[in-house]
Design a protein around this motif. Sequence first.
Motif, short mmCIF file in Angstrom:
data_model
loop_
_atom_site.label_atom_id
_atom_site.label_comp_id
_atom_site.label_asym_id
_atom_site.label_seq_id
_atom_site.Cartn_x
_atom_site.Cartn_y
_atom_site.Cartn_z
N SER A 1 5.62 -5.50 5.38
CA SER A 1 6.00 -3.85 5.39
C SER A 1 4.90 -3.23 4.90
O SER A 1 5.81 -2.24 4.49
CB SER A 1 8.00 -3.64 4.93
OG SER A 1 7.01 -4.55 3.64
N HIS A 2 4.17 -3.73 4.83
CA HIS A 2 2.78 -2.99 3.90
C HIS A 2 1.75 -3.10 4.24
O HIS A 2 0.60 -4.01 4.25
CB HIS A 2 3.53 -3.18 2.31
CG HIS A 2 2.62 -2.74 1.24
ND1 HIS A 2 3.17 -1.65 0.38
CD2 HIS A 2 1.21 -2.43 1.41
CE1 HIS A 2 1.89 -1.35 -0.29
NE2 HIS A 2 0.89 -1.26 0.41
N GLY A 3 1.29 -2.55 5.18
CA GLY A 3 -0.37 -2.56 5.56
C GLY A 3 -0.89 -1.02 5.53
O GLY A 3 -0.68 0.11 5.55
N HIS A 4 -2.58 -1.35 5.17
CA HIS A 4 -3.74 0.02 5.77
C HIS A 4 -4.69 0.03 6.51
O HIS A 4 -5.24 -0.98 6.26
CB HIS A 4 -3.81 0.53 3.75
CG HIS A 4 -3.26 0.63 2.40
ND1 HIS A 4 -2.96 1.71 2.23
CD2 HIS A 4 -2.46 -0.76 1.70
CE1 HIS A 4 -1.83 1.68 0.41
NE2 HIS A 4 -1.59 0.01 0.93
N LEU A 5 -3.53 -0.06 7.34
CA LEU A 5 -5.00 -0.51 8.49
C LEU A 5 -6.09 0.11 9.30
O LEU A 5 -6.72 0.39 10.00
CB LEU A 5 -3.75 -1.35 10.16
CG LEU A 5 -3.49 -1.92 9.71
CD1 LEU A 5 -2.10 -2.68 10.82
CD2 LEU A 5 -3.79 -3.14 8.61
N CYS B 1 2.04 0.61 8.87
CA CYS B 1 0.88 1.07 8.55
C CYS B 1 0.56 2.98 8.33
O CYS B 1 1.54 2.95 8.37
CB CYS B 1 0.14 1.34 10.62
SG CYS B 1 -1.79 1.43 10.70
N LYS B 2 -0.34 2.43 7.38
CA LYS B 2 -0.07 3.93 6.00
C LYS B 2 -1.23 4.28 6.71
O LYS B 2 -2.05 3.65 6.91
CB LYS B 2 0.00 3.29 4.36
CG LYS B 2 0.95 2.96 4.60
CD LYS B 2 0.94 2.29 2.83
CE LYS B 2 1.72 0.95 2.70
NZ LYS B 2 3.01 1.36 2.88
N SER B 3 -1.10 5.65 5.92
CA SER B 3 -2.65 6.66 6.33
C SER B 3 -2.13 6.47 4.73
O SER B 3 -2.38 5.80 4.20
CB SER B 3 -2.14 8.40 6.54
OG SER B 3 -1.37 8.38 5.37
N LEU C 1 7.15 3.22 -2.34
CA LEU C 1 6.76 3.55 -2.90
C LEU C 1 5.77 2.46 -3.05
O LEU C 1 6.32 1.36 -3.37
CB LEU C 1 7.45 4.16 -4.08
CG LEU C 1 6.82 5.48 -5.58
CD1 LEU C 1 6.54 6.26 -4.18
CD2 LEU C 1 7.73 5.60 -6.12
N HIS C 2 4.39 3.07 -3.91
CA HIS C 2 3.69 2.18 -4.24
C HIS C 2 4.10 2.36 -6.75
O HIS C 2 3.23 3.36 -6.68
CB HIS C 2 2.01 2.53 -3.73
CG HIS C 2 1.33 2.60 -3.01
ND1 HIS C 2 1.65 2.98 -1.88
CD2 HIS C 2 0.32 0.80 -2.93
CE1 HIS C 2 1.22 2.05 -1.10
NE2 HIS C 2 0.23 1.15 -1.46
N ALA C 3 4.55 1.18 -6.61
CA ALA C 3 5.17 1.22 -8.27
C ALA C 3 4.45 -0.04 -8.88
O ALA C 3 4.21 -0.75 -8.81
CB ALA C 3 6.06 1.61 -8.08
N ASP D 1 6.70 -1.41 -3.77
CA ASP D 1 5.91 -2.03 -3.46
C ASP D 1 4.84 -2.69 -4.11
O ASP D 1 4.59 -1.82 -5.54
CB ASP D 1 5.45 -1.78 -2.50
CG ASP D 1 5.75 -2.02 -1.11
OD1 ASP D 1 7.03 -1.70 -1.71
OD2 ASP D 1 5.92 -2.03 -0.13
N HIS D 2 4.52 -3.68 -5.50
CA HIS D 2 3.47 -4.06 -6.16
C HIS D 2 4.51 -4.52 -7.18
O HIS D 2 4.03 -6.25 -7.05
CB HIS D 2 1.95 -3.44 -7.06
CG HIS D 2 1.77 -3.10 -5.51
ND1 HIS D 2 0.44 -4.17 -4.99
CD2 HIS D 2 1.25 -2.00 -4.41
CE1 HIS D 2 -0.39 -3.27 -4.34
NE2 HIS D 2 0.21 -1.91 -4.17
N LEU D 3 4.73 -3.62 -8.58
CA LEU D 3 5.50 -4.11 -9.10
C LEU D 3 5.72 -5.05 -10.01
O LEU D 3 6.07 -6.00 -10.18
CB LEU D 3 7.41 -5.08 -8.71
CG LEU D 3 7.65 -3.77 -7.59
CD1 LEU D 3 9.13 -4.04 -7.10
CD2 LEU D 3 8.10 -2.51 -8.04
N ALA E 1 1.61 -8.40 3.09
CA ALA E 1 -0.01 -8.38 2.72
C ALA E 1 -0.35 -7.52 2.48
O ALA E 1 -1.96 -7.62 1.86
CB ALA E 1 0.15 -8.73 4.52
N ASP E 2 0.16 -6.21 2.69
CA ASP E 2 -0.92 -5.42 2.40
C ASP E 2 -2.07 -5.24 2.71
O ASP E 2 -3.52 -5.32 1.61
CB ASP E 2 -0.80 -5.41 0.08
CG ASP E 2 -1.29 -3.90 -0.30
OD1 ASP E 2 -1.99 -2.69 0.60
OD2 ASP E 2 -2.00 -4.20 -1.49
N CYS E 3 -2.94 -5.58 3.84
CA CYS E 3 -4.20 -5.82 4.09
C CYS E 3 -4.71 -4.17 3.66
O CYS E 3 -3.97 -3.03 4.15
CB CYS E 3 -4.01 -5.78 6.08
SG CYS E 3 -5.19 -5.63 6.62
FE FE Z 1 -0.91 -0.55 -0.93
#
Ligand code: FE
Length: 394
Positions: free
Chosen positions: A70-74, A134-136, A227-229, A250-252, A301-303
């Motif tokens: 649920s968390h990727g920067h591709l 996938c995030k921008s 949110l990235h938090a 996410d992260h925490l 994975a936060d790729c």
């Molecule tokens: Fe991230």
Amino acid sequence: MSVLIDGIGTLVTNDPEIGTGRLGIIEDAALVLGDGVVQWAGRSREVPQGAGTERFDAAGRAVLPGFVDSHGHLAFAGERGGEFAARMSGCTYSAGGIRTTVAATRSATDAELSATIARLTREALRSGTTTIECKSGYGLTIEDERRCLELAAAHTDEVTFLGGHVVAPEYGDRPTAYVELVCGAMLDACAPHARWIDVFCDRGAFDGDQTREILRAGVAAGLIPRLHANQLEHGPGAQIAVEFGAASADHLTHLTGADVDALAAGKTVATLLPAAEFSTRATYPDARRLIEAGVTVALAADCNPGSSYTTSMPFCIALAVRDMRMTPEEAVWSATAGGARALRRSDIGHLGAGAAADVILLDAPSHIHLSYRPGVPLVAAVWRRGELVWSRLP
Ligand code: FE
Ligand code: NIG
């Protein structure tokens, strides 16, 4: 066409109504896939007569729902291996490195960006990921953010507008003007291509007020917050996520008791990204504290080329078990059903009748081997919507 997967040693359904425990485990199991969904799951000896126009013999191996990352920067160009090497010699990770990738991404063609998204999505699939977000966030101009989202949408339904990743370099000393751009013309151009709005609320990125402003604008444009938090230091992110009813925080990595209480009282999923702590040599988040407080925990994975250049959910599961003290059962649940909850999806992350037929076969007798045999490519076959899309079996 329908497929009967027979001879399954351990079937993880994540459906406690049809199997044992939270993972809904069925031993000596079979699964029938047809029309893109699971048509039947149960004991081998109870398979409905005539089920499946094709038969696949799992030969005692384990079968699980596909991983939900649920968390990727591709959507990026270039790589930052030098930055990783410097970190391994003692340098500290900082959000500022994102601007290196922004420069490379702006210079890349659509074809290059699309090829990278395709390569990473395919790489993720081969390690069992059947849904990837996938995030921008590496374009940071109206047009670069818009095209990254449009290109990502060709590869996944889970697309997130992250214009609020860091302040764009040309707005370095004018963060207020950049936040106005993100909330205005950039959001107008990007919202039609995204489902989610995300902000990096942390040191070197955006503070609490800026984060709230961007989330408010995103919600008004019809996007759902995540949110990235609290990655790099303690901050207001986790509580802002709860305040906005975000799908996920996410992260925490840095949480107080009040943050944990807020997460436990709210509906926001806590998504932990242990590969980021691995790659930045940081302290892992306290998964046990969250689980024991009753928070729903997902693993992702936060790729991305800076803090976590991996697409491997099995690697994240192994880290979560070994270094975050999650049990193998908790880690597998968090990488499948937990990810689905973080994306507010009820069709994926489980294998009861009617679920999406996103299925993985391990070359191992049980899901425990994902953390027991770290670094070994155990995913042997992947079905997506009932189609066999990858196999390393002869
Ligand atoms: Fe991230
Ligand atoms: O999730 N934390 C913010 N964004 C990414 C890192 C991006 C980068 O360093 O390029 C993350 O870890």
